[in-house]
Design an enzyme around this catalytic site. Structure first.
Site, mmCIF file in Angstrom:
data_model
loop_
_atom_site.group_PDB
_atom_site.id
_atom_site.type_symbol
_atom_site.label_atom_id
_atom_site.label_comp_id
_atom_site.label_asym_id
_atom_site.label_seq_id
_atom_site.Cartn_x
_atom_site.Cartn_y
_atom_site.Cartn_z
ATOM 1 N N ASP A 67 0.817 -1.209 0.000
ATOM 2 C CA ASP A 67 0.000 0.000 0.000
ATOM 3 C C ASP A 67 0.857 1.268 0.000
ATOM 4 O O ASP A 67 2.072 1.214 0.168
ATOM 5 C CB ASP A 67 -0.963 -0.006 1.202
ATOM 6 C CG ASP A 67 -0.280 -0.412 2.510
ATOM 7 O OD1 ASP A 67 0.956 -0.393 2.579
ATOM 8 O OD2 ASP A 67 -0.998 -0.752 3.466
ATOM 9 N N ASP A 136 -7.535 -2.651 14.251
ATOM 10 C CA ASP A 136 -8.922 -2.951 13.874
ATOM 11 C C ASP A 136 -9.021 -4.178 12.963
ATOM 12 O O ASP A 136 -10.067 -4.444 12.373
ATOM 13 C CB ASP A 136 -9.579 -1.730 13.207
ATOM 14 C CG ASP A 136 -8.862 -1.306 11.917
ATOM 15 O OD1 ASP A 136 -7.900 -1.988 11.496
ATOM 16 O OD2 ASP A 136 -9.283 -0.286 11.325
ATOM 17 N N HIS A 138 -7.219 -4.719 10.176
ATOM 18 C CA HIS A 138 -6.977 -4.525 8.742
ATOM 19 C C HIS A 138 -5.679 -5.186 8.284
ATOM 20 O O HIS A 138 -4.752 -5.362 9.061
ATOM 21 C CB HIS A 138 -7.042 -3.039 8.339
ATOM 22 C CG HIS A 138 -5.885 -2.184 8.753
ATOM 23 N ND1 HIS A 138 -6.050 -0.967 9.388
ATOM 24 C CD2 HIS A 138 -4.547 -2.320 8.593
ATOM 25 C CE1 HIS A 138 -4.866 -0.421 9.593
ATOM 26 N NE2 HIS A 138 -3.937 -1.207 9.127
ATOM 27 N N GLU A 143 -9.626 -1.858 5.346
ATOM 28 C CA GLU A 143 -10.275 -1.600 6.625
ATOM 29 C C GLU A 143 -11.509 -2.497 6.782
ATOM 30 O O GLU A 143 -11.963 -3.105 5.806
ATOM 31 C CB GLU A 143 -10.684 -0.119 6.698
ATOM 32 C CG GLU A 143 -9.502 0.858 6.620
ATOM 33 C CD GLU A 143 -8.711 0.970 7.930
ATOM 34 O OE1 GLU A 143 -8.718 -0.005 8.723
ATOM 35 O OE2 GLU A 143 -8.072 2.006 8.144
#
Ligand code: GLP
Length: 262
Positions: A67, A136, A138, A143
């Protein structure tokens, strides 16, 4: 999923590095998927040591990063381009022409993402993808609620991720880009093997949800339960909420030596 619990992040990273090194030795033209964040740093450190002291050769390796932030120039201190060159590439003998990182400054996101996907296919597909996990759940920047079928595309970071990553931007959340380009979950699942690393108490909940919770888009990393070759390298702290931690330790302790870095 194979869960490998080690007493420290150093021990876990060295064990993971042996898996990467074995692949690169057996397949000099290996295609690696790489991750950023603080988690893979000790792994990169060990691979650099292996390059410098043991001649581990990256000259024919191709790499694809997961990313990049949208709107940060490659030379920006906090771009993932800078991160990778600072922390890994400049210390090994990788060919810069074989390094791929999503372009966060592209003016045509859709075309740029499609080109990235095509480049992965043209390179023969990713042999081994390294992953960290967000608090979280990810992976990459996929996400919660990201489609399990997703490919490389633009995404919006959650507020939790913006807060988590502000530490790299002088603790100033307003400096953290809101958008990113990330490989999709489908892209990650196409890798022939996946290595997840996670260390510290802060990752314990996400790791428990990923390994022992239901497979759900709310925990993107949980899709790895469906991957045929996924290894999870964690320290005791990140393992602290796993119900079957003792079982995973027992399984690993009983592994024949020849299989340890396979
Ligand atoms: C970022 C990256 C992820 C990484 C995560 C965890 O959001 N896009 O690839 O796994 O951070 O970061 P850290 O390893 O610093 O905890």
């Amino acid at each position: 999923m194979e869960i490998i619990i080690q007493p420290s992040k150093q021990a876990a990273s060295i064990t993971a590095a042996r898996v990467v090194a074995r692949l690169v030795r057996e397949k000099p033209r290996a295609v690696l998927g790489l991750a950023t964040g603080s988690t893979p740093l000790p792994l990169y450190h060990e691979l650099i040591r292996m390059h410098q002291e043991e001649g581990l050769d990256f000259s024919e390796v191709t790499s694809f990063n997961l990313d990049e932030y949208v709107g940060l120039e490659a030379k920006h201190e906090q771009s993932y381009h800078s991160f990778m060159w600072q922390n890994f590439f400049r210390h090994i003998n990788i060919d810069p022409d074989r390094v791929y990182i999503p372009d966060g400054m592209t003016t045509n996101v859709v075309a740029s993402c499609a080109t990235y996907e095509r480049a992965i296919v043209d390179a023969g597909g990713i042999d081994l993808q390294i992953l960290g996990i967000g608090s979280d759940g990810h992976i990459g920047f996929n996400e919660p609620t990201s489609s399990f079928a997703s490919r490389t595309r633009i995404k919006t970071l959650t507020q939790e991720t913006v807060v988590d990553n502000a530490r790299f931007f002088d603790d100033d959340e307003s400096q953290v880009p809101r958008h990113c380009i990330t490989m999709g979950i489908g892209t990650i699942m196409d890798a022939r093997s996946n290595i997840m690393l996670a260390f510290g108490d802060g990752k314990a909940e996400a790791i428990a949800a990923m390994v022992e919770g239901p497979v759900a888009a709310m925990v993107p990393a949980s899709i790895l339960q469906h991957h045929q070759n996924a290894k999870v390298f964690i320290d005791d702290c990140a393992a602290s909420q796993l119900k079957l931690a003792d079982y995973y330790r027992w399984v690993y302790a009983g592994k024949p030596e020849w299989q340890q870095d396979a």
